[in-house]
Scaffold this motif. Structure first.
Motif, PDB file in Angstrom:
ATOM      1  N   ALA A  88       0.286  -8.340  -4.908  1.00  0.00           N
ATOM      2  CA  ALA A  88       1.593  -8.934  -4.587  1.00  0.00           C
ATOM      3  C   ALA A  88       2.569  -8.782  -5.751  1.00  0.00           C
ATOM      4  N   ASP A  89       2.057  -8.905  -6.989  1.00  0.00           N
ATOM      5  CA  ASP A  89       2.965  -8.831  -8.144  1.00  0.00           C
ATOM      6  C   ASP A  89       3.250  -7.383  -8.548  1.00  0.00           C
ATOM      7  N   GLY A  90       2.787  -6.438  -7.744  1.00  0.00           N
ATOM      8  CA  GLY A  90       3.074  -5.028  -8.027  1.00  0.00           C
ATOM      9  C   GLY A  90       2.011  -4.366  -8.878  1.00  0.00           C
ATOM     10  N   GLU A  91       0.977  -5.135  -9.278  1.00  0.00           N
ATOM     11  CA  GLU A  91      -0.055  -4.548 -10.137  1.00  0.00           C
ATOM     12  C   GLU A  91      -0.884  -3.521  -9.363  1.00  0.00           C
ATOM     13  N   ASP A  92      -1.074  -2.369  -9.989  1.00  0.00           N
ATOM     14  CA  ASP A  92      -1.839  -1.289  -9.365  1.00  0.00           C
ATOM     15  C   ASP A  92      -3.326  -1.615  -9.490  1.00  0.00           C
ATOM     16  N   THR A  93      -4.045  -1.643  -8.363  1.00  0.00           N
ATOM     17  CA  THR A  93      -5.480  -1.934  -8.427  1.00  0.00           C
ATOM     18  C   THR A  93      -6.295  -0.685  -8.759  1.00  0.00           C
ATOM     19  N   ASP A  94      -5.647   0.492  -8.729  1.00  0.00           N
ATOM     20  CA  ASP A  94      -6.337   1.780  -8.910  1.00  0.00           C
ATOM     21  C   ASP A  94      -7.284   2.089  -7.758  1.00  0.00           C
ATOM     22  N   VAL A  95      -7.306   1.218  -6.746  1.00  0.00           N
ATOM     23  CA  VAL A  95      -8.167   1.487  -5.596  1.00  0.00           C
ATOM     24  C   VAL A  95      -7.451   2.466  -4.681  1.00  0.00           C
ATOM     25  N   MET A  96      -8.194   3.478  -4.246  1.00  0.00           N
ATOM     26  CA  MET A  96      -7.619   4.437  -3.311  1.00  0.00           C
ATOM     27  C   MET A  96      -8.618   4.719  -2.202  1.00  0.00           C
ATOM     28  N   THR A  97      -8.131   4.757  -0.972  1.00  0.00           N
ATOM     29  CA  THR A  97      -8.991   5.181   0.124  1.00  0.00           C
ATOM     30  C   THR A  97      -8.304   6.328   0.850  1.00  0.00           C
ATOM     31  N   THR A  98      -9.086   7.056   1.614  1.00  0.00           N
ATOM     32  CA  THR A  98      -8.574   8.205   2.349  1.00  0.00           C
ATOM     33  C   THR A  98      -8.825   7.992   3.837  1.00  0.00           C
ATOM     34  N   ARG A  99      -7.840   8.250   4.633  1.00  0.00           N
ATOM     35  CA  ARG A  99      -7.869   8.126   6.087  1.00  0.00           C
ATOM     36  C   ARG A  99      -8.071   6.688   6.582  1.00  0.00           C
ATOM     37  N   ASP A 100      -8.985   5.934   5.977  1.00  0.00           N
ATOM     38  CA  ASP A 100      -9.230   4.558   6.402  1.00  0.00           C
ATOM     39  C   ASP A 100      -8.411   3.600   5.541  1.00  0.00           C
ATOM     40  N   LEU A 101      -7.524   2.846   6.208  1.00  0.00           N
ATOM     41  CA  LEU A 101      -6.695   1.851   5.516  1.00  0.00           C
ATOM     42  C   LEU A 101      -7.286   0.472   5.782  1.00  0.00           C
ATOM     43  N   TYR A 102      -7.463  -0.313   4.724  1.00  0.00           N
ATOM     44  CA  TYR A 102      -8.022  -1.662   4.855  1.00  0.00           C
ATOM     45  C   TYR A 102      -6.945  -2.676   4.518  1.00  0.00           C
ATOM     46  N   ILE A 103      -6.695  -3.609   5.430  1.00  0.00           N
ATOM     47  CA  ILE A 103      -5.691  -4.639   5.142  1.00  0.00           C
ATOM     48  C   ILE A 103      -6.185  -5.997   5.646  1.00  0.00           C
ATOM     49  N   PRO A 104      -5.657  -7.080   5.045  1.00  0.00           N
ATOM     50  CA  PRO A 104      -6.032  -8.412   5.505  1.00  0.00           C
ATOM     51  C   PRO A 104      -5.206  -8.809   6.731  1.00  0.00           C
ATOM     52  N   ALA A 105      -5.796  -9.631   7.605  1.00  0.00           N
ATOM     53  CA  ALA A 105      -5.066 -10.140   8.766  1.00  0.00           C
ATOM     54  C   ALA A 105      -4.125 -11.259   8.327  1.00  0.00           C
ATOM     55  N   ASN A 106      -3.065 -11.463   9.096  1.00  0.00           N
ATOM     56  CA  ASN A 106      -2.130 -12.572   8.870  1.00  0.00           C
ATOM     57  C   ASN A 106      -1.503 -12.590   7.483  1.00  0.00           C
ATOM     58  N   VAL A 147       0.860  -1.180   0.000  1.00  0.00           N
ATOM     59  CA  VAL A 147       0.000   0.000   0.000  1.00  0.00           C
ATOM     60  C   VAL A 147       0.898   1.231   0.000  1.00  0.00           C
ATOM     61  N   HIS A 148       0.671   2.116  -0.959  1.00  0.00           N
ATOM     62  CA  HIS A 148       1.383   3.391  -0.945  1.00  0.00           C
ATOM     63  C   HIS A 148       0.598   4.356  -0.054  1.00  0.00           C
ATOM     64  N   VAL A 149       1.278   4.886   0.926  1.00  0.00           N
ATOM     65  CA  VAL A 149       0.629   5.773   1.894  1.00  0.00           C
ATOM     66  C   VAL A 149       1.156   7.188   1.662  1.00  0.00           C
ATOM     67  N   TYR A 150       0.249   8.133   1.425  1.00  0.00           N
ATOM     68  CA  TYR A 150       0.666   9.520   1.237  1.00  0.00           C
ATOM     69  C   TYR A 150       0.031  10.393   2.298  1.00  0.00           C
ATOM     70  N   GLY A 151       0.847  11.092   3.063  1.00  0.00           N
ATOM     71  CA  GLY A 151       0.331  12.097   3.971  1.00  0.00           C
ATOM     72  C   GLY A 151       0.269  13.425   3.240  1.00  0.00           C
ATOM     73  N   TRP A 192      -4.650  11.330   4.893  1.00  0.00           N
ATOM     74  CA  TRP A 192      -3.823  10.232   4.386  1.00  0.00           C
ATOM     75  C   TRP A 192      -4.546   9.562   3.235  1.00  0.00           C
ATOM     76  N   ASP A 193      -3.810   9.312   2.146  1.00  0.00           N
ATOM     77  CA  ASP A 193      -4.358   8.529   1.035  1.00  0.00           C
ATOM     78  C   ASP A 193      -3.644   7.188   0.986  1.00  0.00           C
ATOM     79  N   TYR A 194      -4.408   6.162   0.618  1.00  0.00           N
ATOM     80  CA  TYR A 194      -3.827   4.825   0.522  1.00  0.00           C
ATOM     81  C   TYR A 194      -4.110   4.280  -0.868  1.00  0.00           C
ATOM     82  N   GLU A 195      -3.061   3.831  -1.565  1.00  0.00           N
ATOM     83  CA  GLU A 195      -3.219   3.224  -2.887  1.00  0.00           C
ATOM     84  C   GLU A 195      -2.793   1.769  -2.785  1.00  0.00           C
ATOM     85  N   TYR A 196      -3.645   0.892  -3.316  1.00  0.00           N
ATOM     86  CA  TYR A 196      -3.466  -0.545  -3.088  1.00  0.00           C
ATOM     87  C   TYR A 196      -2.847  -1.231  -4.299  1.00  0.00           C
ATOM     88  N   TYR A 197      -1.784  -1.995  -4.034  1.00  0.00           N
ATOM     89  CA  TYR A 197      -1.079  -2.753  -5.082  1.00  0.00           C
ATOM     90  C   TYR A 197      -1.085  -4.237  -4.714  1.00  0.00           C
TER      91      TYR A 197
END
Ligand code: CUA
Length: 373
Positions: free
Chosen positions: A150-168, A134-138, A143-148
């Motif tokens: 595992a293979d580096g592919e850009d999902t074009d998904v962006m969220t602001t302030r709220d970061l979503y990640i998988p557990a484990n 996740v690229h995090v920009y303050g 805060w903006d979060y851009e999601y990539y």
């Protein structure tokens, strides 16, 4: 005045009491780990415990010596000068060298953990293979979060302030800034990592407990620094995958409204708009009924919108959002609003937000916007 008699026994008993009291609170009891559920939690907790075990005897020795000096060298009567002691080269040398050695040990211990935690290289030889990045920009003030993937592919998904990640999963955060220096800090997950313009710092997370972890910008970055909140939502991997693919679908259908002011907008829904100003982070800089140093209040914008010559209220708000620097509200001489909101919202989002702002006078003073109640 008669000199008070000196009872050596009495103060040895007092000293013993102090030492026992100090030992009754072992370092580990105080060591409520600062970290839970973050990556390699144990490394942090071990470091904390080690430091406590180094610091506790030093604290006890210093306090005991202090008490000893106070009691032993006190003035016992008006006409008596206590013993005066000046300089002791071996003692001074040993505490200088001793302190240096202790600080060197503490530095090395801390530095090793920092290397481990913050300077993770995500290359193929790294011990950690990120499952996603996740690229995090303050930026002022969010805060903006851009999601990539595992293979580096850009999902074009962006969220602001709220970061979503998988557990484990190994989640690599690449942290940077769009303007001044900020600091990404979620105390329960990891230590602070600075967000520096033109430079990328990394943080590797592998959180074992799903839940929401709150954080905050930890570097004073301007008047609304306090509003730079961080919410990390850790989801079960299956839930996260569903969330992400839903976001990707939405992203693929997404048609940004752009900066063309002649675009026709649909009818807006002010409830949707209220949710959007929260999701897009507008509330970091704009309050409902009180101008902030970072931006005018929504009710004031709503009022202003009716008084700009050559514009309808909707046109004025449209311009204020997608071309925020075109004209500034009275009392503001700097444009700090990000200028990419035309890329972040579609025509419907924009119409919803305009509907919300123009409806804002229905609010009671003091009521803050927030997620749908
Ligand atoms: Cu960003 Cu403080």
């Amino acid at each position: 005045m008669t000199p008070k008699s000196f009872h050596p026994k009495r103060y040895w008993v007092a000293l013993l009491g102090v030492i026992l009291a100090a030992l009754a609170f072992p370092a580990t009891a105080l060591a409520h780990g600062p970290v839970s559920g973050g990556v390699k939690t144990d490394v942090f907790n071990e470091l904390f415990t080690t430091m406590m075990w180094i610091a506790t005897p030093i604290f006890v020795i210093v306090e005991v010596l202090l008490l000893f000096a106070i009691i032993r060298y006190r003035r016992r009567s008006h006409d008596e000068m206590p013993e005066q002691v000046h300089g002791n080269t071996p003692l001074e040398l040993s505490w200088t060298i001793g302190a240096f050695v202790i600080i060197a040990v503490v530095f090395v211990l801390g530095y090793r953990v920092m290397q481990d935690q913050h300077l993770v290289s995500a290359g193929p030889d790294s011990e950690f293979t990120p499952d996603m990045t996740v690229h995090v920009y303050g930026y002022m003030f969010n805060w903006d979060y851009e999601y990539y993937l595992a293979d580096g592919e850009d999902t074009d998904v962006m969220t602001t302030r709220d970061l979503y990640i998988p557990a484990n999963k190994n989640v690599l955060l690449e942290i940077s800034s769009r303007d001044v220096q900020h600091s990404f800090w979620v105390p329960k997950l990891a230590g602070k990592v600075d967000a520096v313009p033109g430079y990328t710092n990394t943080m590797l997370l592998n959180v074992d407990k799903p839940g929401t972890y709150e954080g905050q910008c930890a570097e004073y970055c301007g008047l609304n620094h306090y509003a730079m909140a961080i919410n990390v939502h850790v989801m079960e991997p299956a839930d996260f995958d569903a969330w992400l693919s839903n976001q990707i679908t939405q992203e693929n259908e997404f048609q940004p409204v752009g900066t063309d002011l002649s675009v026709e907008l649909p009818n807006g829904n002010s409830d949707e708009g209220e949710q959007l100003i929260y999701d897009l982070g507008c509330t970091a800089c704009h309050a409902v009924d009180k101008d902030q140093p970072s931006g005018p209040a929504f009710d004031r914008m709503s009022m202003d919108a009716h008084h700009v010559e050559g514009y309808s209220p909707e046109q004025y708000l449209h311009e204020s959002i997608v071309l925020p620097c075109a004209q500034l509200a009275e009392g503001y001489d700097q444009c700090i609003m990000p200028q990419d909101y035309g890329e972040r919202m579609d025509a419907e989002d924009l119409a919803d937000i305009i509907a919300y702002i123009t409806s804002v006078d229905r609010y009671e003073p003091g009521l803050q916007p927030g997620p749908n109640k």
